[in-house]
Write a protein that holds these residues in place. Structure first.
Motif, PDB file in Angstrom:
ATOM      1  N   TRP A 255      36.154  43.360  40.552  1.00 29.31           N
ATOM      2  CA  TRP A 255      35.823  43.131  39.144  1.00 29.31           C
ATOM      3  C   TRP A 255      36.756  42.092  38.536  1.00 29.31           C
ATOM      4  CZ3 TRP A 255      38.654  44.276  34.647  1.00 29.31           C
ATOM      5  CH2 TRP A 255      37.955  44.110  33.456  1.00 29.31           C
TER       6      TRP A 255
ATOM      7  N   ARG B  58      35.862  38.638  39.741  1.00 33.40           N
ATOM      8  CA  ARG B  58      34.641  38.170  39.050  1.00 33.40           C
ATOM      9  C   ARG B  58      34.951  37.721  37.631  1.00 33.40           C
ATOM     10  NH1 ARG B  58      29.231  39.118  41.026  1.00 33.40           N
ATOM     11  NH2 ARG B  58      28.846  38.270  38.967  1.00 33.40           N
ATOM     12  N   GLN B  59      35.786  38.485  36.916  1.00 36.02           N
ATOM     13  CA  GLN B  59      36.168  38.122  35.552  1.00 36.02           C
ATOM     14  C   GLN B  59      36.913  36.792  35.546  1.00 36.02           C
ATOM     15  OE1 GLN B  59      34.107  40.208  33.998  1.00 36.02           O
ATOM     16  NE2 GLN B  59      35.630  40.604  32.437  1.00 36.02           N
ATOM     17  N   SER B  60      37.806  36.612  36.521  1.00 42.53           N
ATOM     18  CA  SER B  60      38.585  35.386  36.613  1.00 42.53           C
ATOM     19  C   SER B  60      37.676  34.193  36.914  1.00 42.53           C
ATOM     20  CB  SER B  60      39.644  35.529  37.694  1.00 42.53           C
ATOM     21  OG  SER B  60      40.365  34.330  37.842  1.00 42.53           O
ATOM     22  N   ASN B  61      36.729  34.380  37.832  1.00 42.15           N
ATOM     23  CA  ASN B  61      35.797  33.301  38.170  1.00 42.15           C
ATOM     24  C   ASN B  61      34.908  32.954  36.990  1.00 42.15           C
ATOM     25  OD1 ASN B  61      36.816  33.165  40.746  1.00 42.15           O
ATOM     26  ND2 ASN B  61      35.216  34.420  41.649  1.00 42.15           N
ATOM     27  N   ASP B  62      34.456  33.970  36.238  1.00 37.46           N
ATOM     28  CA  ASP B  62      33.620  33.726  35.062  1.00 37.46           C
ATOM     29  C   ASP B  62      34.409  32.962  34.002  1.00 37.46           C
ATOM     30  OD1 ASP B  62      31.568  35.047  36.340  1.00 37.46           O
ATOM     31  OD2 ASP B  62      31.754  36.897  35.148  1.00 37.46           O
ATOM     32  N   ALA B  63      35.688  33.335  33.816  1.00 33.41           N
ATOM     33  CA  ALA B  63      36.524  32.643  32.840  1.00 33.41           C
ATOM     34  C   ALA B  63      36.775  31.203  33.257  1.00 33.41           C
ATOM     35  CB  ALA B  63      37.845  33.385  32.661  1.00 33.41           C
ATOM     36  N   ASP B  64      37.020  30.980  34.563  1.00 35.86           N
ATOM     37  CA  ASP B  64      37.222  29.625  35.059  1.00 35.86           C
ATOM     38  C   ASP B  64      35.980  28.771  34.874  1.00 35.86           C
ATOM     39  OD1 ASP B  64      39.787  30.328  35.774  1.00 35.86           O
ATOM     40  OD2 ASP B  64      39.330  30.547  37.924  1.00 35.86           O
ATOM     41  N   ALA B  65      34.811  29.360  35.124  1.00 36.73           N
ATOM     42  CA  ALA B  65      33.553  28.627  34.960  1.00 36.73           C
ATOM     43  C   ALA B  65      33.331  28.279  33.485  1.00 36.73           C
ATOM     44  CB  ALA B  65      32.386  29.447  35.502  1.00 36.73           C
ATOM     45  N   ALA B  66      33.648  29.213  32.583  1.00 34.89           N
ATOM     46  CA  ALA B  66      33.486  28.946  31.160  1.00 34.89           C
ATOM     47  C   ALA B  66      34.434  27.839  30.694  1.00 34.89           C
ATOM     48  CB  ALA B  66      33.738  30.216  30.351  1.00 34.89           C
TER      49      ALA B  66
END
Length: 155
Positions: free
Chosen positions: A139, A142-150
């Motif tokens: 989790w 995933r949160q880190s990857n979502d933040a990086d993508a944003a």
């Protein structure tokens, strides 16, 4: 000294430390889930003395070691203090840990010692701990990857 240059005694001393830890948990009775559950229900407060005694010995050891030794003898790394913020993750994680501790009647260190004294069903709790830790790590990634993508799309 780097991780590859650590003392050849590193792993044997870690093993010895685990052996002493497990023996202490077993001899104190803390490897038995019913003792831990009695503590959690305020029927037996012996766990406070076990944890308190361990904290005092550890505190004295680290105070003496950091004052008189510049580096850790087995790793060669400088003794440093890890500072951690008291944030919502500490509170939420502590609450979740407490629920798991209450449901299973055992904490991680004692779970391994409990297995050592013949409590084989404890493996279900140990498997649950591994799965819970894996799920949290997944989790977090995933949160880190979502933040990086944003950040990449907004920058």
């Amino acid at each position: 000294m780097t991780g590859n240059d650590r003392s050849p005694l590193f792993l044997p001393v870690i093993y010895l430390g685990g052996l002493i830890f497990g023996f202490g948990l077993a001899i104190s009775g803390m490897a038995r889930p019913e003792v831990v559950l009695d503590f959690l229900q305020f029927d037996d407060l012996g766990l406070l003395f076990v944890m308190g005694g361990a904290a005092v010995v550890t505190g004295i050891t680290f105070t003496v070691a950091t004052r008189y030794l510049g580096d850790a003898p087995l790793t060669g790394r400088e003794y440093t203090r890890r500072l951690k913020d008291f944030d919502r993750n500490v509170v939420i994680g502590g609450a979740i840990f407490g629920v798991g501790w209450g449901l299973s009647g055992i904490c991680p260190g004692a779970a391994y010692a409990s297995f050592g004294v013949g409590n084989y069903p404890i493996l279900y709790a140990v498997a649950g701990m591994f799965l819970g830790a894996y799920a949290q790590g997944y989790w977090r990634a995933r949160q880190s990857n979502d933040a990086d993508a944003a950040d990449a799309t907004s920058g």
